[in-house]
Design a protein around this motif. Structure first.
Motif, mmCIF file in Angstrom:
data_model
loop_
_atom_site.group_PDB
_atom_site.id
_atom_site.type_symbol
_atom_site.label_atom_id
_atom_site.label_comp_id
_atom_site.label_asym_id
_atom_site.label_seq_id
_atom_site.Cartn_x
_atom_site.Cartn_y
_atom_site.Cartn_z
ATOM 1 N N TYR A 119 52.194 40.050 47.112
ATOM 2 C CA TYR A 119 51.386 39.006 47.377
ATOM 3 C C TYR A 119 49.952 39.352 46.813
ATOM 4 C CZ TYR A 119 54.183 36.802 51.083
ATOM 5 O OH TYR A 119 55.299 36.141 51.696
ATOM 6 N N PHE A 120 49.640 38.563 45.772
ATOM 7 C CA PHE A 120 48.285 38.713 44.870
ATOM 8 C C PHE A 120 47.268 37.666 45.664
ATOM 9 C CE2 PHE A 120 51.272 40.263 41.556
ATOM 10 C CZ PHE A 120 50.864 41.683 41.265
ATOM 11 N N VAL A 121 46.341 38.281 46.302
ATOM 12 C CA VAL A 121 45.605 37.404 47.083
ATOM 13 C C VAL A 121 44.116 37.516 46.495
ATOM 14 C CG1 VAL A 121 46.780 37.852 49.248
ATOM 15 C CG2 VAL A 121 44.908 39.479 48.841
ATOM 16 N N THR A 122 43.396 36.256 46.693
ATOM 17 C CA THR A 122 41.929 36.151 46.350
ATOM 18 C C THR A 122 41.172 36.872 47.579
ATOM 19 O OG1 THR A 122 42.503 34.840 44.710
ATOM 20 C CG2 THR A 122 40.241 34.448 45.615
ATOM 21 N N THR A 123 40.548 37.826 47.512
ATOM 22 C CA THR A 123 40.038 38.411 48.862
ATOM 23 C C THR A 123 39.004 37.641 49.648
ATOM 24 O OG1 THR A 123 38.623 39.836 47.515
ATOM 25 C CG2 THR A 123 40.777 40.742 48.061
ATOM 26 N N PRO A 228 45.520 42.839 44.163
ATOM 27 C CA PRO A 228 44.245 42.008 44.189
ATOM 28 C C PRO A 228 44.422 40.994 42.923
ATOM 29 C CG PRO A 228 44.192 44.131 43.082
ATOM 30 C CD PRO A 228 45.457 44.121 43.342
ATOM 31 N N HIS A 229 43.631 39.644 43.436
ATOM 32 C CA HIS A 229 43.817 38.495 42.469
ATOM 33 C C HIS A 229 42.296 38.022 42.388
ATOM 34 C CE1 HIS A 229 45.622 35.049 40.671
ATOM 35 N NE2 HIS A 229 45.855 34.344 41.716
ATOM 36 N N PRO A 234 37.831 33.087 39.551
ATOM 37 C CA PRO A 234 37.390 32.212 38.424
ATOM 38 C C PRO A 234 38.404 32.266 37.328
ATOM 39 C CG PRO A 234 36.233 34.274 38.480
ATOM 40 C CD PRO A 234 37.279 34.104 39.715
ATOM 41 N N ILE A 235 38.122 31.475 36.202
ATOM 42 C CA ILE A 235 38.670 31.843 34.989
ATOM 43 C C ILE A 235 37.967 32.851 34.335
ATOM 44 C CG2 ILE A 235 39.237 30.762 32.655
ATOM 45 C CD1 ILE A 235 40.906 29.337 35.005
ATOM 46 N N ASP A 246 33.152 42.668 37.849
ATOM 47 C CA ASP A 246 32.907 42.592 39.192
ATOM 48 C C ASP A 246 33.949 41.960 40.065
ATOM 49 O OD1 ASP A 246 30.585 44.004 38.714
ATOM 50 O OD2 ASP A 246 29.170 42.382 39.440
ATOM 51 N N GLU A 247 34.577 40.791 39.390
ATOM 52 C CA GLU A 247 35.609 39.938 40.150
ATOM 53 C C GLU A 247 36.811 40.887 40.506
ATOM 54 O OE1 GLU A 247 36.036 36.927 41.378
ATOM 55 O OE2 GLU A 247 34.193 36.278 41.412
#
Length: 339
Positions: A119-123, A228-229, A234-235, A246-247
């Motif tokens: 599972y690649f998640v946007t934290t 991590p995602h 963002p693109i 940083d993202e």
């Protein structure tokens, strides 16, 4: 004529996907490892269009019955790096973003077949500090008076009936946002909300809600992996260097702080070839990731280690024919002909 062509091809794929041909093809051709990616699971009560859980379960059962072996994305990356070997007929499964339905529905399916899905998640989404701009577009169109959409000044055929026009409009809005940095995306969404007389909530409504950190820890206990995602999806190629770096780093830091351990493979948001470049690949490698996955269609080619930070994936198929083709040596042969 098109139907005439499709029928025999689907039948041919089914024949080539039977065990004798699978074995023969693998010996003669070999085959690359497919990594499948899923997004949302269908939920009619909330109006979520997504993968049919019944078909996903059938597909996992089919792969298991045909002696395919489920491995994690990190296993595939380590093998590509020469650090381990994989069992015969390996297949990996991934799930992008971190929506609640992915944890609630997917976990049960994957655990049933001992599939270590990643599972690649946007934290920032899991933290409830942001929600996806694609979901905001869908929310705006769910809530608006369709007659107000003419205020958006997008070049569309307004003579079409609303359900069809809505589908085209949503695609066009998403396409426009993909050309922008995250700040411009958020500004554009606020402008659209004003034009449509719809208020965008700070937190995602139930239809678009995230999984919780507790549910992600439960996924880990059931054999799934979390990766991590980015922090805010963002693109990356549209951000400046500091923002892009940083993202990537922040999402890994969040996972380390909240989960302790996580899959050391990164996943680019959206993930088309134009959404990340050598800069992002270098950032991911410098951060210490073993590799990174994209949404560029294809299977993992063992002879191409330069894929390590642009690893291709297939969208999870919706038909038996596509499942057989992408999971087996058949797609490897087609890819060579295309090349």
């Amino acid at each position: 004529m098109s139907d005439f062509v499709k029928i025999p091809y689907a039948g041919l794929v089914r024949i080539l996907g039977t065990r004798p041909f699978l074995t023969l093809g693998e010996k003669m051709i070999g085959f690359n490892v497919p990594i499948f990616v899923l997004h949302r699971f269908a939920c009619t009560s909330l109006g979520i269009n997504g993968h049919d859980p019944i078909f996903v379960r059938w597909a996992l059962e089919y792969l298991r019955r045909k002696k395919f072996n489920f491995v994690s994305v990190e296993d595939v990356v380590k093998c590509l790096r020469g650090e381990c070997t994989l069992p015969s007929r390996p297949v990996a499964v991934s799930v992008d973003d971190g929506f609640w339905d992915q944890a609630a529905v997917g976990a049960r399916l994957f655990a049933e077949f001992d599939c270590p899905a990643t599972y690649f998640v946007t934290t920032g989404f899991i933290n409830k500090e942001n929600w996806f701009w694609g979901s905001k577009v869908e929310f705006l169109l769910d809530q608006c008076d369709y007659r107000n959409t003419s205020r958006l000044h997008l070049d569309l055929d307004n003579s079409k009936e609303w359900p069809l026009r809505r589908e085209v409009l949503e695609d066009e809005m998403i396409r426009a946002l993909k050309l922008k940095s995250l700040d411009c995306i958020n500004s554009t969404l606020n402008d659209w909300a004003r034009e449509l007389d719809v208020e965008l909530p700070e937190e995602a409504p139930d239809k678009f809600a995230p999984a919780s950190w507790a549910s992600l820890r439960d996924l880990q206990k059931r054999g799934m992996k979390i990766g991590p995602h980015t922090y805010s999806h963002p693109i990356l190629s549209r951000q400046n260097s500091n923002e892009s770096r940083d993202e990537i780093a922040r999402s890994a830091s969040d996972l380390s702080n909240r989960l302790g351990q996580y899959s050391n493979v990164f996943c680019y948001p959206v993930g088309r070839a134009e959404d990340f470049g050598l800069r992002e690949q270098r950032f991911a490698e410098d951060h210490g990731f073993l590799g990174a996955v994209s949404a560029i269609p294809g299977s993992v080619d063992w002879s191409c280690r330069r894929q390590l930070f642009s690893i291709p994936r297939f969208g999870f198929p919706n038909t038996k024919k596509d499942l057989i083709q992408y999971a087996s040596w058949i797609e490897a042969v087609k890819s060579r002909f295309r090349s």
